[in-house]
Scaffold this active site. Structure first.
Site, PDB file in Angstrom:
ATOM      1  N   HIS A 332     -28.466 -43.245  -1.006  1.00 25.09           N
ATOM      2  CA  HIS A 332     -27.974 -41.807  -1.467  1.00 25.09           C
ATOM      3  C   HIS A 332     -29.237 -41.128  -1.461  1.00 25.09           C
ATOM      4  CE1 HIS A 332     -27.723 -39.519  -5.362  1.00 25.09           C
ATOM      5  NE2 HIS A 332     -26.717 -39.080  -4.725  1.00 25.09           N
ATOM      6  N   ASN A 333     -28.818 -39.728  -1.131  1.00 26.15           N
ATOM      7  CA  ASN A 333     -30.113 -38.678  -1.151  1.00 26.15           C
ATOM      8  C   ASN A 333     -31.265 -39.282  -0.478  1.00 26.15           C
ATOM      9  OD1 ASN A 333     -28.338 -36.926  -2.334  1.00 26.15           O
ATOM     10  ND2 ASN A 333     -29.154 -36.794  -4.050  1.00 26.15           N
ATOM     11  N   GLU A 362     -28.328 -40.183   3.968  1.00 22.64           N
ATOM     12  CA  GLU A 362     -27.717 -39.129   3.372  1.00 22.64           C
ATOM     13  C   GLU A 362     -28.551 -37.697   3.818  1.00 22.64           C
ATOM     14  OE1 GLU A 362     -25.586 -36.857  -0.443  1.00 22.64           O
ATOM     15  OE2 GLU A 362     -26.421 -38.738  -0.616  1.00 22.64           O
ATOM     16  N   ASP A 364     -28.662 -33.765   2.879  1.00 22.93           N
ATOM     17  CA  ASP A 364     -28.038 -32.559   2.219  1.00 22.93           C
ATOM     18  C   ASP A 364     -28.897 -31.303   3.089  1.00 22.93           C
ATOM     19  OD1 ASP A 364     -26.947 -34.051   0.536  1.00 22.93           O
ATOM     20  OD2 ASP A 364     -28.086 -33.585  -1.096  1.00 22.93           O
ATOM     21  N   HIS A 377     -32.758 -31.322  -2.384  1.00 23.05           N
ATOM     22  CA  HIS A 377     -31.333 -31.519  -3.442  1.00 23.05           C
ATOM     23  C   HIS A 377     -31.181 -29.942  -3.844  1.00 23.05           C
ATOM     24  CE1 HIS A 377     -29.641 -34.185  -6.485  1.00 23.05           C
ATOM     25  NE2 HIS A 377     -28.714 -33.690  -5.676  1.00 23.05           N
ATOM     26  N   GLU A 411     -24.116 -33.686   4.081  1.00 22.13           N
ATOM     27  CA  GLU A 411     -23.555 -32.764   3.153  1.00 22.13           C
ATOM     28  C   GLU A 411     -24.214 -31.428   3.647  1.00 22.13           C
ATOM     29  OE1 GLU A 411     -24.209 -31.870  -1.422  1.00 22.13           O
ATOM     30  OE2 GLU A 411     -23.730 -33.862  -1.153  1.00 22.13           O
TER      31      GLU A 411
END
Length: 781
Positions: A332-333, A362, A364, A377, A411
């Site tokens: 995650h992230n 991931e 973003d 983030h 994302e």
């Protein structure tokens, strides 16, 4: 005012003697490493000036030198009052040595220096990389090659050699006056160094037993005698005596009997002669096809005597099933090194995750300056990195640990123009690695990990009126259109984030560029609107992401429906918005309903990450673990919250004896601090199987504590259970300190007498810290 005692100045002859002793010790350690007269090793022992690089304005010359133990490196420091320990780092702490501009620091701050003079030391823990510039290509090559050889040879040492090396290093450290002798006082200091507290009476008794020359100092053979007493393993001697003859030999026939009766090895007849050839150091015994006590100990400390089934260290599961039939190691992230609000973002985080077996990372993505997309983030103060740099890191490290597919989970918050740049970077950097068309015309179900070997898949939004990912009809002329925006960053429970979102005026839709849409083939992101209606089946390639709370609610209330869903579709789970500290949730309940992409914060150590890495060390550390048959069967009635009779596998009874521990590390580095270890055994699985039991506390002995305690566990669903062994330093007034742990799937347990090789908080192996246990697994009636 504090007074410092001036050390008496040594004479020239004393200095020469010490220098010669140091040279001999270094030469002996070089031989132990298998690097006798090695040019690179000699260069490192001599040391050299290197430029240390921290930023564009901080580049300073420092002296670096390999110490005579061939295990630690001393680095010069200009800081006032810096402790000697802080100027040393262990070679065991090094994960990798990279030549050239292979870190963010080198890429940013050393581009003006030729690559052949640059190298970086990457550490196993969260420590920052050490970026260095040598004065010449030859010097850089000596450091890169020399460190590489020491790391490789240290890793190839057997446990007995590692123990011997470590003890001799501690002996050397305890010999304060460097006379190669050990006084009673030095012996007591040494015992504290190796993590054992012995009262004065016992210390004197050991000392007098070894001091055959009655000189009030141990030397040469007397120190070796002390070493033998210290490393005696009476619990293993007892097992050996049961199967050996009066002369101290275990015949091949008796070894077969031990392997078959005690170790439950089915191929005992074939294995026994091979084990003798592999581990027996005595040539006479080897010629006679027998094993001595030393060979027996070396076998029990080896991979063949490990609690983890060595056949599971390679890929052994069927890798030809649809992708949705596997659990997938997922981060995650991934870009974050620390917390979710203010910490640094780094390409190094992707490298660390991928080398830990992660197969889904991931990104973003947000608009950046100079038309270059960035990753961070959103709405927070985390630092920003270039999208293109991350794609390069993924390309370079995607398949170093595992050949099976990597999924890039996008994302996307970028404008249409910068989305086109993202698509262009992925296409030009990843080239043939990027999957851009269905495999073998597969249009009704996912291809298998085997079919997708060496491929990188993109998970993201897809234009709805464009042709679907598997190449059926649609409008292929569409340039861009609005799609729903799934913004996980907006879920963060933090006031400054909420304020930032209000100011920016967040939209529920996003315009998606066709070029980016085209990179999505098998992993189309869609909003979850409930489990599918049989009369209107959803396309297999449509997948949803769930916050941990939503997924756990579905698992609790609709477990069997979730299992059905996860047979044909991929599900991705991510941590709740309140976890701004990058803490993790328990992945077990979500694996138990077949969720594949259960994403955790890889940068955060703890029970959840231990369990995660324990699950994925199975199947050759490939990042893909085949789900049990009852989680893949479309007729299944399995519900982990309500276990009924079914074909879930035979119930098992686990009988476990924690016998002893060996060379547990010090938690508090203070010389007088000795650990008080206790062991907790945990079962993680379906609710009925979750359990924990713990041993008594052994006071003041981290070197060779003995427990001899037995536990029994009933396991309902063995295929879903993991076993975690945790060693802690007991503290009556505060929380116990973590010492080490090891977690493995129940189905990977080996039976009989086994060693457990403990891992650090960050999941890296200790060089010689072990538990010795006995395992017996029985079918329940």
């Amino acid at each position: 005012m504090q007074c410092f005692r001036r050390q008496p100045k040594r004479s020239v002859s004393q200095e020469n003697i010490l220098r010669e002793q140091s040279r001999r010790v270094a030469a002996l350690n070089g031989i132990r490493l298998g690097l006798k007269d090695d040019k690179d090793l000699k260069f490192l022992l001599k040391g050299s000036q290197l430029l240390k690089v921290k930023s564009g304005s901080w580049r300073k010359e420092r002296f670096y030198k390999l110490q005579e133990d061939c295990k630690t490196i001393w680095q010069e420091s200009k800081k006032m009052l810096r402790s000697p320990e802080s100027q040393i780092f262990s070679i065991e702490d090094i994960r990798d040595v990279r030549s050239g501009h292979k870190t963010e620091g080198m890429e940013k701050y050393a581009k003006d220096v030729p690559e052949y003079r640059c190298f970086s030391i990457i550490f196993k823990d969260q420590r920052k990389n050490l970026d260095l510039i040598a004065s010449s290509e030859d010097d850089a090559n000596h450091w890169i090659s020399g460190l590489g050889k020491i790391i490789a040879h240290s890793n190839s040492m057997n446990q007995k050699q590692k123990l011997q090396h470590w003890i001799h290093t501690c002996l050397r450290k305890a010999d304060k006056n460097k006379d190669n002798k050990m006084s009673l006082k030095e012996l007591k200091n040494f015992l504290k160094e190796v993590n054992i507290e012995v009262d004065d009476y016992h210390a004197k008794k050991i000392f007098q037993h070894c001091d055959k020359s009655k000189t009030e100092a141990l030397e040469d053979d007397e120190i070796e005698e002390f070493y033998k007493i210290l490393t005696e393993r009476k619990e293993i001697d007892k097992i050996f005596q049961k199967y050996s003859d009066a002369e101290g030999f275990m015949s091949c026939q008796n070894l077969v009997r031990f392997l078959y009766e005690t170790q439950q090895e089915e191929d005992a007849v074939v294995a026994a002669p091979a084990l003798i050839q592999r581990y027996e150091p005595n040539e006479r015994a080897k010629r006679g096809n027998a094993m001595t006590k030393d060979g027996f100990l070396m076998y029990l400390l080896s991979d063949d005597g490990n609690i983890f089934n060595s056949s599971h260290r390679k890929v052994y599961q069927d890798m030809t099933q649809p992708l949705s039939h596997y659990l997938v190691s997922s981060s995650h992230n991934t870009y974050l090194m620390e917390d979710q609000l203010t910490g640094p973002s780094s390409t190094e985080a992707y490298i660390r995750a991928l080398t830990k077996g992660c197969r889904c990372v991931e990104l973003d993505c947000w608009d950046g300056p100079n038309s270059e997309p960035i990753i961070y983030h959103g709405y927070t103060l985390t630092s920003k990195i270039l999208f293109s740099d991350v794609i390069k890191a993924i390309k370079n490290y995607a398949f170093k640990t595992s050949p099976y597919p990597v999924i890039i989970s996008l994302e996307n918050h970028c404008s249409v123009d910068q989305q086109k740049v993202m698509a262009q970077h992925m296409t030009t950097i990843l080239q043939d690695m990027l999957l851009v068309a269905p495999v073998d015309g597969n249009k009704s179900q996912f291809p298998s990990p085997e079919q997708l070997k060496g491929k990188i898949l993109v998970k993201g939004k897809k234009l709805s009126r464009q042709e679907d990912p598997t190449g059926t009809n649609g409008n292929n002329n569409l340039e861009a259109e609005d799609v729903s925006d799934e913004d996980e960053a907006a879920e963060i429970e933090d006031e400054s984030v909420k304020s930032e979102i209000q100011q920016k005026g967040k939209s529920d839709t996003l315009k998606l560029a066709k070029e980016l849409s085209d990179t999505v083939v098998y992993c189309k992101s869609v909003h979850f609107n409930g489990f599918e209606n049989p009369s209107h089946p959803r396309a297999f390639y449509e997948m949803s992401s769930f916050t941990e709370s939503k997924a756990l609610k579905l698992a609790q209330e609709s477990g069997t429906s979730f299992i059905y869903h996860n047979i044909r579709h991929l599900s991705r789970i991510y941590p709740a918005g309140w976890r701004t500290d990058s803490s993790n949730y328990n992945p077990i309940d979500l694996w138990n309903v077949g969720c594949q992409i259960v994403a955790l914060n890889f940068q955060t150590a703890g029970t959840e990450m231990d369990v995660y890495q324990g699950r994925f060390q199975d199947n050759g550390f490939s990042g893909y673990v085949l789900k049990p048959e009852f989680l893949r069967d479309e007729q299944t009635k399995f519900n982990p919250k309500s276990i009924t009779e079914g074909t879930w596998g035979t119930k098992k009874k686990l009988l476990l004896k924690i016998i002893s521990g060996q060379q547990l590390p010090k938690v508090n580095k203070s010389k007088n601090s000795i650990v008080d270890p206790k062991v907790t055994v945990e079962i993680h699985g379906v609710q009925q199987d979750n359990n924990k039991k713990q041993t008594k506390v052994i006071e003041n002995n981290g070197f060779n504590p003995k427990w001899d305690e037995e536990f029994t566990f009933d396991i309902e669903i063995p295929a879903l259970a993991l076993v975690r062994f945790v060693v802690e330093d007991f503290d009556m007034s505060t929380k116990n300190d973590f010492i080490g742990q090891y977690t493995l799937p129940f189905t990977s347990l080996k039976q009989g007498y086994r060693h457990i090789h403990l891992l650090t908080k960050n999941g890296d192996p200790y060089s010689s810290s072990t538990l010795f246990v006995y395992i017996d697994i029985q079918d329940c009636d």
